[in-house]
Every structure is written in C-alpha cells, then in structure tokens.
Design an enzyme around this catalytic site. Structure first.
Site, mmCIF file in Angstrom:
data_model
loop_
_atom_site.group_PDB
_atom_site.id
_atom_site.type_symbol
_atom_site.label_atom_id
_atom_site.label_comp_id
_atom_site.label_asym_id
_atom_site.label_seq_id
_atom_site.Cartn_x
_atom_site.Cartn_y
_atom_site.Cartn_z
ATOM 1 N N ALA A 61 43.087 -2.570 13.114
ATOM 2 C CA ALA A 61 42.934 -2.472 11.661
ATOM 3 C C ALA A 61 42.557 -1.049 11.263
ATOM 4 O O ALA A 61 41.887 -0.332 12.007
ATOM 5 C CB ALA A 61 41.864 -3.450 11.179
ATOM 6 N N GLY A 102 44.054 -5.443 16.442
ATOM 7 C CA GLY A 102 45.297 -5.833 15.808
ATOM 8 C C GLY A 102 46.509 -5.200 16.445
ATOM 9 O O GLY A 102 47.617 -5.765 16.394
ATOM 10 N N GLU A 105 47.329 -7.506 19.177
ATOM 11 C CA GLU A 105 47.846 -8.753 18.597
ATOM 12 C C GLU A 105 49.289 -8.567 18.119
ATOM 13 O O GLU A 105 50.127 -9.467 18.269
ATOM 14 C CB GLU A 105 46.936 -9.202 17.454
ATOM 15 C CG GLU A 105 45.587 -9.716 17.973
ATOM 16 C CD GLU A 105 44.602 -10.030 16.871
ATOM 17 O OE1 GLU A 105 44.079 -11.157 16.845
ATOM 18 O OE2 GLU A 105 44.351 -9.152 16.026
ATOM 19 N N GLU A 125 36.883 -6.910 18.804
ATOM 20 C CA GLU A 125 36.309 -7.388 17.540
ATOM 21 C C GLU A 125 34.880 -7.908 17.689
ATOM 22 O O GLU A 125 34.088 -7.842 16.745
ATOM 23 C CB GLU A 125 37.206 -8.477 16.947
ATOM 24 C CG GLU A 125 38.511 -7.970 16.361
ATOM 25 C CD GLU A 125 39.614 -7.759 17.385
ATOM 26 O OE1 GLU A 125 40.739 -7.412 16.978
ATOM 27 O OE2 GLU A 125 39.347 -7.931 18.600
#
Length: 698
Positions: A61, A102, A105, A125
């Site tokens: 992110a 992310g 991911e 995270e």
C-alpha cells in the site's frame, strides 16, 4: 501515470513506477488495471509481464494514502487482483528486490511468478496491528503450505526469494531468474502464452495433516507471546480459516471481516502512529530533502567507557572506521576489551560471524592524543557530564579538528549552545545524545543548537539512518525532550512514595500498564547518583523545584543501584533480580513521619495516571516552546528510548486515545493534592487550547 506500458515481442510489459517502493496507490492501481485491459484487447499481445521500476517490485500500500478515500477508491486492491486473476491472457509477476504486503498479494493474483535472487518477500501487516487484507492469508497457504505461510504472516518478517523457491512442493515461485529479470520474465511469458487453462492460486487446495492440533498449538504459542497485540492472533484465525473455508471467496470475506475489526482497535491505531512517526521524524521543517550533506568517512569518539564504547560499535557495525580516544592507556584497554567481549558474545550466540567480527575490529584504532583526530569527519565526545569537562574537550577539538568536521556532544542534559560557544565554529556543533546501551538502543536525540548548520543536521540525520538509529530532533533546553519529561515522571514517583506507595507497587503498576521497567528499577539500572547530581544542580538553578527527599536519602546511604548491589531494591551478587528492601521501606516510612504524612492506599490507576500524565503535560510545554517539531517526535522518543508500551503509541497518542478533556480533568484533580506540586498540574497552555477546541495532539 505511475505505471508504464510497452509491447516487447508480443508481451505487454506493465512497469510500476511510483517511487520509492512502487506503493499501490490509486494512480498506480488505475494504471495497472488500464494496462491489463489494454493488453487483453490487443490481438498482438500474447502475454503480460508485471514488474516494478527501481528498487522494488512493490512494497504494498502507498502509505501516503493511508486513511484517505484514495486508499479504497476503485479499483481497490481486491478489485485489481480479481481483474488480474480473470485476465484472458497469462500474467507473469516479475519479482525483485522488495515484494511485500499488497505487492505480494497482487503477485499471488497473477498466473505465474518469477523472481530474482535476493528479493525480500513478506506480508508485514502484523507490524502495524493488521492482517493482510487483500487475500494474503488465503492465498499464501495455498502456495507455500499452511505452516510456512502461518509463520510468515504471524511474524511479518521478510524471507529471501531463493529460500522460498527451495522449499519442497512450493508453488509461489515458478522460476528463479539469474541475470536480466525482465528478459527472463518475457521469455517465460512467451513459453507459457498458449498454455490453457490458465493456472490460478484460487484453484489450489489448503491442506494440513493434522489441522486442529496444529492450529491449537499455534494459537496457544502466539497468545503467550503477543498478549497486548490482537493482530498476531487475528493472523492465526485468518490462516486457520483457509483450512475450512468453503471457497477462496468465503475465505476472503472472513479475512476482510478480521481486517476491518483490527483496523479500529487502539493497538492498530497506535502501531500505525508509530509507523508513520518513525518516518516523519527524519523530516525537519526548514531542512528540505536534498540539503547538501558532508562526507563522513572517518569518525572519532572521545571516551572509551560504557557510552563511548557503545557509540563506537554503532559505527564499526556500519563499516565506518573509528579512532577512539582516552586519556589513560588502561581506560583505553578496558574499553577495547568490552567491545571485544560484546562482539564475542554475539559470535558465540551465532548472531555474528567470526570474519565479520574481525572486520569490525580492524576498523577500530585507539589513541591517547587529540592530534590523531585531525582527519576525522565527525567527532563525538562521550565524557563526564559536567560543563567544565566539556569545555576542555571542545576547546581542544577546536584547535585540532579539520575545517568542516562535525563536533558532536553526547550530553544528556547540558546546554549545547554553551558547548558550541567553546569553539570558533558553532555552526559545526550539534548534540548527538545516544541512549545506553548505545549499541542496542534505537533512539538518537539530535540536539539542534541555535547556530547548528542545516547541512550539519542533514548529515547527522543521514548518519543516524546508516547506523540504524531512529533520530529525533530536539531544540536546546535542560534535558532536551526525553530527560526533561522523565524528570516530571520521576518527581511523581517520589511523591507517590511520600504518600503511601512502595517502590515495588509503583514499578508493578507501570509495568502492568506496559512499560518495560518501572521508575525505581530504572533508577537502579541507570545509577541513582545520576539523578542525585541533577537534583543538586536544580537546587542551585531552580531552587523552587519541589522533589521528594526519599531519593536523596537513598543516595546518602550509598545505595546507587545495581552497580553498588543496593538501591531502591537489594541485589544479589551477579544477579539483576530486584528484591524489595525492608531497609528502604523503613527509610521511606521514617521520612513520611518527618513530613507528618499519614500513608494512604494508592490505586494502580492513580499511579499510572500521575506518571503518564506528567509526561503528557511536560510534552505539551515542549511542543509549545518548539523544542520538538511535532507530537509524533515526542512519542518516538518514548517508544524507542524509554520503554513506553508500543501498543499504546507513545504518551501523546495514548492521551489522545483517552480524550484530552479527560486528561485535563485528571490533572485538575491532582492539583488539589497537598503533597503534590499544584503548579505543575495546571494543564499546559497548548493542552488547554486543544481541550477547548476539541482537538488532539496526533
């Protein structure tokens, strides 16, 4: 756009370009989505390669968009991953350098993944109080197995790509590529361009031979290790759900539920505050990025004692040559022996390789002569904390140091402007206050004098980063940020003894709140004579400052702490266990009697509030005076230097979480206590204004 698109031999190459780590902000997500749609609509394109420019595939992110509408604007990360997963043409993620959060991911949503050696792969995270929220807890177990995925997600630490690629049965990395990653990724993409059906992580099964026993074992272990942090258990729950989810989409829904629940917890807010605060600490309002820096190739350290040796180790660890100066050979020999002992302990524990130890020691030279510091680019003094001693050192340095050398003082309380006045080059003088043990503690208070050059500040902040310290800038005042605040905390601890508490009760209450160590154990560790010297100076400089006399009486008994085997507690030879002392409790009781105070029962809640709110009120004064640039800087000082509980985010973050109105009301109650300092408990003007405005510090 923050991602580029080009057709290379029939392969669409989409390159993330959002420095510094290709964060997946809105513009980047939009550009990736546009690139995927464009490639699928182009008959000349057979396959797609997704990679990152610069020094990352993607760090996840974009932290600049945290808590803003752009963070979730469509296409959000879940939508983007679904788009990639449903692409009619194969997408190959070409992973290098950094692939985290992310970014990982997104890679898991691609059909294939190739990687360069040395890429750091992680779902970190948990370190900001969350779980992966875009499929990480559901897809990683499918490609690495439950146990490896669980370990990575609960810890959040990066694992090298080649380590993951070597695991038996792993399906995360389809091919390791040495050499030109992009060329290798394009060749791989062309090879698989016509393979159908397209492979998808969502089609893989999550398996474990004994899932119930394994999950129970992990949950019990994590619960014991992370008692104040809900996110690690959230990670366990999410990964465990992947074993019983009816489908990937079912698992994604549960992951999102857990993620949203954690997002609003005080712990997650505190950890995010600390995450951003650490990055913001390096930003100085009037010292812009790009400010010229001075080259630091050689360092001089004056003093081979505990602080000097620890400071020296920081630079040796970073590969910077150090010349260490002492006045006597035996002191120098003791200092070098201590450094060797520290390194040898690391070698014995397997934390340092023998050749690295030898390389570091080879960077160290020693001297008894100031003349040998003439080539140093940065000289840090770590001598006795007395202004006359500092004066002698800096006048000598002014004569021998080369022009442009930075002259730094490790003073913890003294006036850096006065120290600078001992030289003809005050622009080169700065405070570098390390915390003991200096080779371990993360905090470095960088004290900016009124004449300190901006290039000096920029250089010292860069040096701090190189030696892996969290540097926080402070203005000049007695005690700077940390010690100025801790004095008020310590004063309250003393008043609590006067009123009926014991050292053990105060320490236990604060440690239960989450501090690494209570004020009396801390005093015994640091040396109670240090505080005694400060109080003697205060008696001359601020005669109206009120203290409990118990600490002075303790020192008059010669009980300086662990180094004398007796302080607020008793200590057995060779051990650090704090044993409550009947002698000390009798001394405190006699002192109360002298004051005519009848001891009362004091609750743990009152103990914590008086100690912590004392920090908060003094911090508000420090902010108003401009000694600290911002509230998060103060919190970083306390999180990294004073053992304030991380899950509470620092004194000011914690005060905000309680509501500043409630904090101010408590202060007004404390001001009514006849045995306390009523004047101190008047809410600082900045705090009072924020209460009136309904505002917060952070």
């Amino acid at each position: 756009m923050s991602a580029s698109y080009e057709n290379r031999d029939g392969v669409a190459v989409i390159t993330l370009n959002n420095p510094p780590v290709n964060g997946l902000g809105y513009d980047t997500r939009r550009a990736i989505a546009d690139g995927i749609e464009r490639a699928n609509g182009d008959a000349a394109v057979k396959a797609i390669v997704l990679t990152g420019a610069g020094k990352a595939f993607s760090g996840g992110a974009d932290i600049r968009e945290f808590d803003s509408p752009r963070a979730t604007a469509e296409p959000n990360l879940l939508s983007l991953i679904k788009l990639a997963e449903g692409s009619g043409k194969p997408i190959v993620a070409a992973i290098h350098t950094v692939c985290m959060g992310g970014g990982l991911e997104l890679a898991l949503g691609c059909h294939y993944r190739v990687a360069a050696p040395g890429a750091a792969i992680a779902l970190p995270e948990v370190k900001i109080g969350l779980i992966p929220g875009a499929g990480g807890t559901q897809r990683l177990p499918r490609v690495l197995g439950v146990e490896t995925a669980m370990n990575m997600i609960v810890k959040g630490d990066p694992v090298p790509s080649e380590v993951l690629a070597s695991l038996p049965g792993q399906k995360l990395i389809d091919q390791m590529i040495d050499g030109d990653l992009l060329a290798g990724a394009i060749a791989f993409a062309l090879k698989v361009a016509d393979v159908r059906p397209l492979p998808s992580v969502r089609d893989l099964k999550v398996k474990h031979p004994n899932p119930e026993a394994y999950v129970k074992f992990v949950r019990n272990m994590v619960a014991g290790m992370a008692k104040n942090f809900p996110a690690p258990l959230g990670c366990v729950d999410a990964v465990a759900y992947s074993l019983k989810a009816r489908s990937l989409d079912d698992g994604l829904a549960e992951e999102l539920r857990i993620f949203k629940g954690l997002m609003i917890t005080p712990e997650a807010k505190a950890l995010r505050h600390a995450f951003f605060g650490e990055r913001a600490a390096s930003k100085i309002p009037d010292v812009p990025e790009g400010t010229p820096q001075r080259a630091i190739a050689k360092v001089g350290v004056i003093g081979a004692g505990t602080m000097g040796g620890g400071i020296t180790m920081n630079f040796l660890n970073a590969g910077v040559p150090v010349t260490m100066l002492e006045m006597k050979q035996d002191a120098l020999d003791r200092g070098v022996a201590t450094i060797r002992k520290n390194y040898e302990a690391q070698v014995k524990k397997g934390k340092l390789k023998q050749d690295k130890y030898e390389q570091r020691m080879a960077l160290l030279s020693t001297t008894l002569s100031y003349a040998d510091l003439k080539d140093a680019d940065l000289i840090i003094e770590a001598v006795f904390e007395e202004i006359g001693v500092k004066e002698t050192v800096f006048k000598t340095l002014d004569e021998v140091a080369k022009p442009g050398a930075i002259l730094a003082s490790n003073t913890s309380t003294l006036d850096v402007d006065k120290i600078a006045s001992f030289t003809k080059r005050p622009q080169d003088v700065v405070g570098m206050h390390f915390f003991s043990p200096a080779n371990v503690m993360k905090l470095l208070e960088v004290v900016r004098g009124k004449a300190t050059g901006k290039d000096v500040l920029a250089t010292v902040m860069a040096v701090a980063k190189k030696i892996k310290k969290t540097a926080v800038v402070s203005g000049v005042c007695d005690g700077f940020i940390g010690n100025r605040m801790i004095e008020q905390y310590s004063r309250q601890a003393g008043f609590l003894l006067d009123e009926g508490a014991t050292p053990a009760q105060v320490d236990k209450a604060v440690e239960k709140f989450g501090f690494a160590m209570g004020p009396f154990r801390m005093g015994d560790l640091a040396g109670n004579d240090i505080g005694w010297a400060i109080r003697k100076r205060r008696a001359v400089e601020q005669a109206t400052m009120k203290y409990s006399r118990t600490a002075d009486k303790l020192c008059e008994l010669g009980r300086y702490g662990q180094k004398t085997g007796a302080g607020w507690y008793d200590y057995q030879a060779g051990k650090r266990d704090a044993i409550p002392s009947q002698l000390v409790e009798d001394m405190i009781a006699a002192h109360r009697s002298e004051l005519g105070i009848t001891p009362r029962r004091i609750s743990d809640e009152e103990i914590v509030q008086r100690l912590v709110f004392a920090l908060v009120n003094e911090a508000a004064h420090i902010l108003e005076e401009g000694i600290a640039n911002k509230a998060s800087d103060i919190d970083m000082v306390y999180l990294t230097g004073y053992g304030f509980p991380l899950f509470r985010g620092g004194p000011l973050c914690y005060a905000d979480s309680l509501g500043l109105f409630n904090v101010a009301q408590a202060m007004k109650r404390f001001a009514q206590n006849p045995n306390d300092d009523a004047a101190f408990w008047q809410p600082a003007p900045l705090l009072a204004r924020k209460v009136a405005e309904g505002a917060s510090f952070t």
